[in-house]
Design a protein around this motif. Structure first.
Motif, PDB file in Angstrom:
ATOM      1  N   GLU A  57      -7.887  -7.983  -4.090  1.00 45.63           N
ATOM      2  CA  GLU A  57      -8.008  -7.054  -2.970  1.00 45.63           C
ATOM      3  C   GLU A  57      -8.877  -5.915  -3.494  1.00 45.63           C
ATOM      4  N   ALA A  62      -6.405  -7.149  11.876  1.00 46.75           N
ATOM      5  CA  ALA A  62      -5.387  -7.529  10.889  1.00 46.75           C
ATOM      6  C   ALA A  62      -3.997  -7.176  11.403  1.00 46.75           C
ATOM      7  N   PRO A  63      -3.083  -8.128  11.353  1.00 50.06           N
ATOM      8  CA  PRO A  63      -1.725  -7.867  11.848  1.00 50.06           C
ATOM      9  C   PRO A  63      -1.002  -6.788  11.057  1.00 50.06           C
ATOM     10  N   TRP A  64      -1.392  -6.605   9.802  1.00 52.20           N
ATOM     11  CA  TRP A  64      -0.704  -5.635   8.958  1.00 52.20           C
ATOM     12  C   TRP A  64      -1.006  -4.191   9.339  1.00 52.20           C
ATOM     13  N   GLU A  65      -2.133  -3.940  10.019  1.00 50.58           N
ATOM     14  CA  GLU A  65      -2.469  -2.552  10.382  1.00 50.58           C
ATOM     15  C   GLU A  65      -1.359  -1.903  11.199  1.00 50.58           C
ATOM     16  N   GLN A  66      -0.881  -2.599  12.192  1.00 49.35           N
ATOM     17  CA  GLN A  66       0.196  -2.051  13.023  1.00 49.35           C
ATOM     18  C   GLN A  66       1.515  -2.006  12.260  1.00 49.35           C
ATOM     19  N   GLN A  67       1.818  -3.069  11.553  1.00 50.11           N
ATOM     20  CA  GLN A  67       3.091  -3.159  10.837  1.00 50.11           C
ATOM     21  C   GLN A  67       3.224  -2.106   9.748  1.00 50.11           C
ATOM     22  N   VAL A  68       2.146  -1.863   9.014  1.00 49.47           N
ATOM     23  CA  VAL A  68       2.183  -0.943   7.887  1.00 49.47           C
ATOM     24  C   VAL A  68       1.745   0.465   8.296  1.00 49.47           C
ATOM     25  N   ILE A 114      -0.113  -9.442  -0.945  1.00 47.29           N
ATOM     26  CA  ILE A 114       0.726  -9.721   0.222  1.00 47.29           C
ATOM     27  C   ILE A 114       0.861 -11.213   0.531  1.00 47.29           C
ATOM     28  N   ASP A 115      -0.141 -12.013   0.153  1.00 44.27           N
ATOM     29  CA  ASP A 115      -0.087 -13.463   0.322  1.00 44.27           C
ATOM     30  C   ASP A 115      -0.315 -14.084  -1.057  1.00 44.27           C
TER      31      ASP A 115
END
Length: 135
Positions: A124, A13-19, A117-118
């Motif tokens: 969720e 998931a791209p959000w893991e790094q961002q968040v 988030i979307d």
């Protein structure tokens, strides 16, 4: 593993790094699965837009997938938290939850949130798991 150690797993998931979070974390005999959204197999889109039942089922499937590296499954889940964008659709979300757990029912909470988030995401789900460390 001692009680003070943590074991973490990550997804794509791209959000893991961002968040700054992990997919799931073992702390002693407990495993905590982060909020799980209805992501498609590719990981870039929302699964079954508009379908509350299918999105809930997808979240639960992804939660169980996250438990496998810890050697556990849905039968050890002790609590779920469902964050939904339309509480009026509670029966659709609830049917997926009931079918998934059958007789291994955890405690649960379902609350309505303004949005996720979307905008295509309707639900969720988080999960807490009792999974004693063997040995």
């Amino acid at each position: 593993m001692s009680q003070t150690e943590f074991e973490r797993i990550y997804s794509r998931a791209p959000w893991e790094q961002q968040v700054g979070y992990c997919r799931a974390l073992r702390a002693g005999d407990m495993v905590f699965v982060t909020g799980t959204a209805p992501i498609d197999e590719v990981g870039s889109g929302v699964f079954a837009p508009g379908d509350a039942y299918a999105q809930a089922a997808r979240c639960l499937e992804l939660i169980e997938r996250a438990l496998r590296p810890f050697g556990t499954d849905r039968t050890r889940i002790v609590r779920t938290r469902m964050f939904v964008t339309d509480i009026a659709r509670w029966a659709e979300f609830g049917r997926a939850h009931a079918e998934f757990f059958q007789e291994d029912r955890p405690t649960t909470t379902m609350v309505e949130v303004r949005r996720l988030i979307d905008p295509a995401m309707l639900i969720e789900i988080e999960a807490d798991v009792f999974a004693p460390v063997s040995g």
